[in-house]
Design a protein around this motif. Structure first.
Motif, short mmCIF file in Angstrom:
data_model
loop_
_atom_site.label_atom_id
_atom_site.label_comp_id
_atom_site.label_asym_id
_atom_site.label_seq_id
_atom_site.Cartn_x
_atom_site.Cartn_y
_atom_site.Cartn_z
N ASP A 1 39.14 34.19 50.99
CA ASP A 1 39.87 35.26 50.30
C ASP A 1 40.53 36.21 51.29
O ASP A 1 41.65 36.68 51.07
CB ASP A 1 38.94 36.03 49.35
CG ASP A 1 37.89 36.84 50.06
OD1 ASP A 1 38.01 38.08 50.07
OD2 ASP A 1 36.95 36.25 50.61
N ILE A 2 39.89 36.48 52.44
CA ILE A 2 40.50 37.31 53.46
C ILE A 2 41.66 36.56 54.11
O ILE A 2 42.70 37.15 54.42
CB ILE A 2 39.46 37.76 54.50
CG1 ILE A 2 38.47 38.72 53.85
CG2 ILE A 2 40.13 38.41 55.70
CD1 ILE A 2 37.36 39.19 54.77
N ALA A 3 41.51 35.25 54.29
CA ALA A 3 42.60 34.45 54.83
C ALA A 3 43.81 34.50 53.90
O ALA A 3 44.96 34.59 54.34
CB ALA A 3 42.16 33.01 55.03
N ASN A 4 43.56 34.47 52.59
CA ASN A 4 44.67 34.57 51.64
C ASN A 4 45.42 35.89 51.82
O ASN A 4 46.65 35.93 51.79
CB ASN A 4 44.14 34.49 50.20
CG ASN A 4 43.69 33.11 49.82
OD1 ASN A 4 44.09 32.13 50.41
ND2 ASN A 4 42.82 33.03 48.82
N LEU B 1 39.44 30.44 42.90
CA LEU B 1 38.39 31.45 42.97
C LEU B 1 38.50 32.35 44.19
O LEU B 1 38.07 33.51 44.16
CB LEU B 1 37.01 30.79 42.94
CG LEU B 1 36.65 30.04 41.65
CD1 LEU B 1 35.20 29.58 41.71
CD2 LEU B 1 36.88 30.92 40.43
N SER B 2 39.10 31.86 45.26
CA SER B 2 39.26 32.72 46.44
C SER B 2 40.20 33.88 46.13
O SER B 2 40.04 34.99 46.66
CB SER B 2 39.78 31.91 47.63
OG SER B 2 41.06 31.36 47.35
N PHE B 3 41.19 33.63 45.26
CA PHE B 3 42.09 34.71 44.87
C PHE B 3 41.37 35.71 43.95
O PHE B 3 41.64 36.91 43.99
CB PHE B 3 43.32 34.13 44.17
CG PHE B 3 44.25 33.41 45.12
CD1 PHE B 3 45.26 34.10 45.76
CD2 PHE B 3 44.09 32.06 45.37
CE1 PHE B 3 46.11 33.45 46.64
CE2 PHE B 3 44.93 31.39 46.24
CZ PHE B 3 45.95 32.09 46.89
N VAL B 4 40.46 35.19 43.15
CA VAL B 4 39.63 36.06 42.32
C VAL B 4 38.77 36.96 43.22
O VAL B 4 38.63 38.16 42.97
CB VAL B 4 38.75 35.23 41.37
CG1 VAL B 4 37.76 36.12 40.63
CG2 VAL B 4 39.62 34.44 40.40
N ASP B 5 38.21 36.37 44.28
CA ASP B 5 37.37 37.15 45.19
C ASP B 5 38.19 38.20 45.94
O ASP B 5 37.68 39.30 46.24
CB ASP B 5 36.68 36.21 46.18
CG ASP B 5 35.55 35.43 45.53
OD1 ASP B 5 35.20 35.75 44.38
OD2 ASP B 5 35.01 34.52 46.17
N TRP B 6 39.42 37.88 46.27
CA TRP B 6 40.32 38.86 46.89
C TRP B 6 40.50 40.06 45.95
O TRP B 6 40.41 41.21 46.37
CB TRP B 6 41.64 38.19 47.20
CG TRP B 6 42.70 39.06 47.82
CD1 TRP B 6 42.57 40.34 48.27
CD2 TRP B 6 44.06 38.68 48.06
NE1 TRP B 6 43.77 40.80 48.76
CE2 TRP B 6 44.69 39.81 48.65
CE3 TRP B 6 44.79 37.52 47.84
CZ2 TRP B 6 46.05 39.78 49.00
CZ3 TRP B 6 46.13 37.50 48.19
CH2 TRP B 6 46.75 38.61 48.77
#
Length: 326
Positions: free
Chosen positions: A295-298, A205-210
């Motif tokens: 997501d910002i860390a990704n 989901l963090s990639f989705v948020d990115w």
């Protein structure tokens, strides 16, 4: 004798297109030789895309190339012309004279709508971007399967994309979001524990948020901007439901005493469980980015890896990252 020598040299460089190029030069239109390479790529590219438009344009082409040109000669001319245009672009020439003239010729032949078959034309880049954005929406809305949504190379590869990296990046995120919305992750995200939810957020989901955050900026082309708004609106609704479930699992975990979680390292344990073991093996610099979302860390990690850094990640997590990275 001079003409014969020139013809032989052109034949060596252009193969079957040499005669047509020399005829163009002799008629005083030699300045169009390079731009015509990009035009011929559009008109004679393999496949059935815009075939009626291109067939009609080939007939009109006889105003520039009397008697027409054989497809093999046209493609040979296109190879050389495009190579010269790329050299022109790489030299830093901001006038883009050859590209602009190619666009003009294509418009005169009434074939601008097929410009997407070129990697060099600005019009083609805009068309590819609009097509990809619409395909992402159709995928998200279930009109096509996720596997049918092509990777965004069509908008990352063309020369115009190098001058518009943010738009090419947004296109990549549109593909990511469209695939996710069409896949099981958008409807079946139902972790049974807070630990599973935390791991699931980090890996998926963090990639989705990115992607959502990138597309919130929209695009200057109205059709593309509308597609991005529709994608993010649909994704926002799905994510609101998963956020609600995440919050409920977090509250339950805290109420139960916040026991250790499988696959999750709590912040207060990072020094002991991660930093210290690494520091015993080699010198280590620890940087703390306070308040940074996953997501910002990704995004930051992705940029560091692109610049030659290496990321340490469990194999299972890396497989997930690769799958979501489109």
């Amino acid at each position: 004798e001079v003409r014969g020598g020139l013809r032989r040299r052109l034949t060596d460089a252009l193969g079957p297109a040499a005669s047509a190029v020399l005829d163009l030069i002799e008629r005083g239109a030699g300045a169009d030789a390079v731009p015509l390479g990009a035009v011929l790529r559009v008109l004679y590219a393999p496949g059935d895309d815009d075939v009626e438009v291109r067939v009609a344009a080939r007939a009109r082409l006889e105003t520039l190339i009397p008697g027409g040109i054989h497809p093999s000669a046209a493609l040979a001319w296109a190879d050389v012309g495009e190579r010269l245009i790329r050299a022109e672009l790489q030299s830093g020439d901001e006038s883009r004279a050859s590209v602009q003239r190619a666009e003009q010729i294509l418009a005169e032949l009434r074939a601008s709508e097929a410009a997407h078959l070129s990697d060099l034309l600005e019009t083609g880049f805009e068309q590819r971007l609009a097509r990809l954005a619409e395909a992402a929406i159709r995928c998200a809305e279930g009109e096509v399967e996720a596997g049918a949504l092509a990777a965004p190379r069509g908008v990352e590869r063309p020369a115009p994309a190098r001058g518009q990296p943010q738009r090419a990046r947004a296109a990549r995120m549109a593909v990511r979001l469209g695939r996710w919305l069409a896949g099981p992750g958008a409807v079946d995200w139902a972790p049974e524990s807070f630990g599973a939810a935390a791991v699931g957020y980090t890996r998926e989901l963090s990639f989705v948020d990115w992607a959502r955050r990138t597309l919130w900026g929209g695009d200057r082309a109205p059709a593309v901007d509308d597609a991005y708004k529709r994608l993010t609106a649909q994704a926002d609704g799905v994510r609101a439901a998963s956020d609600k479930r995440f919050a409920g699992l977090l509250a339950g975990w805290l109420a139960a005493g916040a026991s250790p979680l499988e696959g999750v390292i709590l912040l207060e344990n990072v020094l002991d469980e991660v930093v210290a073991p690494l520091a015993r093996e080699q010198p280590l610099l620890l940087l703390v980015a306070d308040g940074m979302s996953v997501d910002i860390a990704n995004e930051l990690v992705n940029e560091l890896v692109r610049r030659g850094w290496a990321e340490l990640a469990p194999e299972e997590a890396e497989a997930s990252r690769t799958g979501l990275a489109c």
